[in-house]
Design an enzyme around this catalytic site. Structure first.
Site, PDB file in Angstrom:
ATOM      1  N   CYS A   2       0.869  -1.171   0.000  1.00  0.00           N
ATOM      2  CA  CYS A   2       0.000   0.000   0.000  1.00  0.00           C
ATOM      3  C   CYS A   2       0.904   1.218   0.000  1.00  0.00           C
ATOM      4  CB  CYS A   2      -0.919   0.005   1.222  1.00  0.00           C
ATOM      5  SG  CYS A   2      -1.937   1.509   1.324  1.00  0.00           S
ATOM      6  N   GLU A 103      -4.247   1.437  -5.326  1.00  0.00           N
ATOM      7  CA  GLU A 103      -3.301   0.572  -6.026  1.00  0.00           C
ATOM      8  C   GLU A 103      -3.360   0.923  -7.501  1.00  0.00           C
ATOM      9  OE1 GLU A 103      -1.134  -1.046  -4.608  1.00  0.00           O
ATOM     10  OE2 GLU A 103      -1.882  -1.742  -2.664  1.00  0.00           O
TER      11      GLU A 103
END
Length: 223
Positions: A2, A103
């Site tokens: 992340c 993402e």
């Protein structure tokens, strides 16, 4: 992994929905739609029996590891019992409240960002580890990382790793200093929200630039 997240509510809002009306605040951070490593963000943790929300630097490297290991922003859940992470698993457990994380898919130079969030749009409580002490040479000595695990099912189409997210009640158990590192790790594995709890959509490539901040960045991209 992340590398960005959406923390677009106030720290006081997150404390309220978390059930911490008595939280002690040392946070001046403003809501942000595109949080990047190297910034100070509100973390929830328990210190000396107090519920605290403090601004902590997103990135970490242990002081003794200077020149030996790189600065990182995530920690794999399967590595948390090793020599590097276990001290933080014991005394540095924290929660990063957020609305979602980002993402990317596609090739370099044409990366498409995706906003990943709960289907019910409730806040996320992301597991984190932090050193809440001071630093001497590098701010990352007193920083935090997000705990990640393997992605599963449809999430693999976006990225092969994801942050570990708990419901508020389980997140409070993760923070309990009386819980041993082994018990906390077992909780994280058992109680992590499954991929079915999440959904995702494409968002503006403005997210690709770390300094950009705008509410429209978290809005679905029209096809």
């Amino acid at each position: 992994m992340c590398g960005r997240f959406d923390q677009s509510q106030t720290a006081r809002y997150y404390a309220s929905v978390f059930g911490w009306p008595d939280a002690v605040f040392d946070s001046e951070a403003s809501p942000a739609w595109n949080v990047a490593p190297g910034s100070y963000r509100p973390l929830m943790h328990v210190q000396d029996g107090e519920h605290r929300i403090d601004d902590v630097f997103w990135s970490y490297r242990a002081r003794w590891a200077e020149g030996k290991v790189p600065i990182v922003v995530n920690a794999r859940i399967d590595k948390l019992t090793n020599r590097y992470w276990k001290p933080l698993l014991k005394s540095g457990r924290a929660i990063v409240p957020a609305e979602g994380w980002y993402e990317w898919t596609g090739e370099k130079g044409a990366k498409q960002p995706w906003h990943i969030h709960r289907k019910d749009r409730a806040p996320l409580f992301l597991l984190a580890l932090a050193n809440f002490g001071g630093f001497t040479e590098n701010r990352a000595e007193a920083g935090f990382v997000l705990v990640t695990d393997d992605a599963q099912d449809g999430m693999l189409d976006i990225h092969d790793r994801r942050p570990v997210v708990l419901e508020a009640a389980d997140a409070q158990l993760w923070l309990d200093p009386a819980r041993s590192p082994e018990e906390a790790l077992d909780l994280a594995r058992r109680a992590a929200l499954p991929p079915a709890a999440f959904e995702w959509y494409k968002v503006s490539t403005a997210v690709n630039r770390a300094g950009n901040q705008d509410p429209q960045m978290a809005v679905p991209l029209l096809d």
